[in-house]
Write a protein that holds these residues in place. Structure first.
Motif: not given
Length: 64
Positions: A18, A33, A20-21
């Motif tokens: 999960h 996310t 994202e960054k």
């Protein structure tokens, strides 16, 4: 799942799928996310290594 350390020295786990960054400001900030953000003591490089090891365990079927 990977184990991380918050700024309060408490350990917790995050679902690596999960993420994202990642950003370093100078602490690592993980954005999931769903938009949730976590600041952790581990560097981005350490987090990436943990994610890679987690994925390797999954693909090898090593759930110990």
């Amino acid at each position: 799942m990977i184990k991380l350390t918050g700024l309060d020295d408490k350990k917790f786990v995050i679902n690596a799928d999960h993420i994202e960054k990642l950003a370093e400001t100078p602490q690592s900030v993980i954005t999931l996310t769903n938009g949730n953000k976590y600041i952790v003591k581990e560097s981005n490089d350490e987090i990436i290594k943990k994610v890679i090891e987690y994925k390797r365990k999954i693909y090898r079927g090593d759930f110990k």
